[in-house]
Design a protein around this motif. Structure first.
Motif, mmCIF file in Angstrom:
data_model
loop_
_atom_site.group_PDB
_atom_site.id
_atom_site.type_symbol
_atom_site.label_atom_id
_atom_site.label_comp_id
_atom_site.label_asym_id
_atom_site.label_seq_id
_atom_site.Cartn_x
_atom_site.Cartn_y
_atom_site.Cartn_z
ATOM 1 N N GLN A 162 -4.507 56.210 30.181
ATOM 2 C CA GLN A 162 -3.454 55.596 30.415
ATOM 3 C C GLN A 162 -3.976 54.490 29.220
ATOM 4 O O GLN A 162 -2.460 53.851 28.541
ATOM 5 C CB GLN A 162 -3.792 53.878 31.354
ATOM 6 N N ARG A 163 -5.163 54.219 29.080
ATOM 7 C CA ARG A 163 -5.518 53.058 27.816
ATOM 8 C C ARG A 163 -4.860 54.105 26.278
ATOM 9 O O ARG A 163 -4.421 53.149 25.411
ATOM 10 C CB ARG A 163 -6.667 52.038 27.711
ATOM 11 N N LEU A 164 -5.768 54.675 26.280
ATOM 12 C CA LEU A 164 -5.461 55.501 25.127
ATOM 13 C C LEU A 164 -4.009 56.320 24.859
ATOM 14 O O LEU A 164 -3.609 55.931 23.508
ATOM 15 C CB LEU A 164 -6.018 57.364 24.914
ATOM 16 N N ASN A 165 -3.201 55.618 26.024
ATOM 17 C CA ASN A 165 -1.536 56.516 26.041
ATOM 18 C C ASN A 165 -0.686 55.025 25.436
ATOM 19 O O ASN A 165 -0.268 55.251 24.460
ATOM 20 C CB ASN A 165 -1.056 56.647 27.686
ATOM 21 N N ASP A 166 -1.315 54.230 25.892
ATOM 22 C CA ASP A 166 -0.896 52.467 25.458
ATOM 23 C C ASP A 166 -0.687 52.256 24.549
ATOM 24 O O ASP A 166 -0.496 51.373 23.630
ATOM 25 C CB ASP A 166 -1.093 51.301 26.515
ATOM 26 N N GLN A 167 -1.828 52.339 24.257
ATOM 27 C CA GLN A 167 -2.724 52.268 22.488
ATOM 28 C C GLN A 167 -2.201 52.850 21.557
ATOM 29 O O GLN A 167 -2.537 52.742 20.798
ATOM 30 C CB GLN A 167 -4.094 51.665 22.565
ATOM 31 N N ARG A 168 -1.808 54.419 21.381
ATOM 32 C CA ARG A 168 -1.474 55.214 20.518
ATOM 33 C C ARG A 168 -0.154 54.100 19.314
ATOM 34 O O ARG A 168 0.380 54.769 20.248
ATOM 35 C CB ARG A 168 -1.768 56.553 21.559
ATOM 36 N N PRO A 169 -0.904 54.289 18.325
ATOM 37 C CA PRO A 169 0.445 53.691 17.541
ATOM 38 C C PRO A 169 1.162 54.613 17.594
ATOM 39 O O PRO A 169 0.948 55.219 17.519
ATOM 40 C CB PRO A 169 -0.508 53.325 16.110
ATOM 41 N N PRO A 170 2.458 53.797 17.423
ATOM 42 C CA PRO A 170 3.926 54.414 17.567
ATOM 43 C C PRO A 170 3.953 55.264 17.104
ATOM 44 O O PRO A 170 4.846 56.690 17.001
ATOM 45 C CB PRO A 170 5.137 53.521 18.019
ATOM 46 N N GLU A 171 4.151 55.711 15.435
ATOM 47 C CA GLU A 171 4.321 55.690 14.305
ATOM 48 C C GLU A 171 3.288 56.849 13.915
ATOM 49 O O GLU A 171 4.074 58.038 13.110
ATOM 50 C CB GLU A 171 3.728 55.312 12.440
ATOM 51 N N LEU A 172 1.894 57.183 14.757
ATOM 52 C CA LEU A 172 1.831 58.055 14.849
ATOM 53 C C LEU A 172 1.876 59.518 16.002
ATOM 54 O O LEU A 172 2.048 59.216 16.958
ATOM 55 C CB LEU A 172 -0.039 57.986 15.144
ATOM 56 N N PRO A 173 1.593 60.868 15.671
ATOM 57 C CA PRO A 173 1.672 61.950 16.871
ATOM 58 C C PRO A 173 1.316 61.586 18.019
ATOM 59 O O PRO A 173 0.033 60.850 17.978
ATOM 60 C CB PRO A 173 1.903 62.886 15.711
ATOM 61 N N PRO A 174 1.956 62.052 19.328
ATOM 62 C CA PRO A 174 0.422 61.856 20.648
ATOM 63 C C PRO A 174 -0.827 62.624 20.082
ATOM 64 O O PRO A 174 -1.098 63.031 18.965
ATOM 65 C CB PRO A 174 0.878 62.898 21.262
ATOM 66 N N LEU A 175 -1.577 62.142 20.657
ATOM 67 C CA LEU A 175 -3.272 62.044 20.244
ATOM 68 C C LEU A 175 -2.947 63.582 21.990
ATOM 69 O O LEU A 175 -3.236 63.492 22.966
ATOM 70 C CB LEU A 175 -3.647 60.968 21.038
ATOM 71 N N ASN A 176 -4.416 63.873 21.020
ATOM 72 C CA ASN A 176 -4.637 65.310 21.426
ATOM 73 C C ASN A 176 -5.962 65.156 22.076
ATOM 74 O O ASN A 176 -6.955 64.518 21.930
ATOM 75 C CB ASN A 176 -4.914 66.637 20.351
#
Ligand SMILES: *Cc1c(COP(=O)(O)O)cnc(C)c1O
Length: 234
Positions: A106-120
């Motif tokens: 959940q935290r990785l999801n919330d903290q992934r910057p919006p300008e980057l593609p989803p985190l694998n």
């Protein structure tokens, strides 16, 4: 004389190709695990054609990522995750292999910057089912996979394991077979689109390839032994 980096790189590639041919499997990708090794060694290996590198500790990775920012490296985080220290990982890596609980996901999801593609993301599975080890227990993988799959800023790619070290090929294959079966079940029963089985290291990559690894994580066979103070490998 120890092998040069060029020689050990060619040797690891040959081991991968040989095992793939022997077990009639596609050759997996090679993730070069550079923890405890210098930016110079990473730069040199990059110069030989390697593009994917893995690090286990943010404290150590931070300076390397900064120094090597000029290189088109794909960075994978493979180390332990503390829920209160996920932000730089969400911001600086393309992959995380060690997600093992809801809070961290959940935290990785919330903290992934919006300008980057989803985190694998791969889920780390505790294939030895030892309470002291990291990873989600095999019986709980399905539930965590559903949850991660629903997070929009994460892209669930598959499973990862770090089994106990054993010397024989036959016993090395057992946890890898279990991980592959879990992955097949997630695909068949839950309809998840998973393409990554992150398994196999310097000592057991042949066993992992025999069981269908798509990505082997190799450190010491490439860079040599890590410095002795490396007691905690994750
Ligand atoms: C250190 C590490 C590796 C690489 O191990 P070697 O035995 O040096 O190849 C692979 N995966 C993880 C998660 C690690 O921490």
């Amino acid at each position: 004389m120890p092998l040069s980096l060029d020689q050990s790189y060619q040797q690891v590639i040959a081991r991968i190709q040989q095992a793939a041919a022997q077990y009639q499997r596609p050759a997996p990708q090679l993730l070069a695990v550079s923890k405890k090794h210098s930016t110079e060694a990473i730069r040199q290996l990059h110069g030989l054609g390697q593009r994917q590198f893995g690090e286990s500790y943010w404290q150590e990775a931070e300076a390397k990522l900064t120094t090597l920012a000029d290189l088109p490296i794909e960075w994978h985080y493979i180390g332990p995750l503390q829920a209160n220290k996920t932000r730089p990982i969400a911001e600086h890596f393309q992959w995380v292999h060690s997600v093992d609980r809801e809070k961290v996901a959940q935290r990785l999801n919330d903290q992934r910057p919006p300008e980057l593609p989803p985190l694998n993301v791969c889920l780390q599975v505790n294939v030895d089912a030892e309470a002291s080890k990291a990873g989600v227990m095999p019986a709980q993988v399905g539930e965590l996979a559903e949850l991660v799959n629903a997070l929009p800023r994460l892209r669930l790619r598959g499973l990862m394991c770090l089994p106990r070290n054993t010397p024989s090929l036959a016993t090395q294959r057992q946890p890898f077979r279990m991980l592959a079966a879990l992955q097949a079940q997630l695909i068949a029963a839950d309809g998840l689109e998973l393409d990554t089985l992150s398994m196999g290291m310097s000592n057991d990559l042949e066993a992992a390839i025999a069981e269908g690894s798509t990505l082997v994580r190799v450190g010491s066979a490439l860079f040599g032994e890590r410095p002795k103070n490396d007691t905690k490998l994750s």
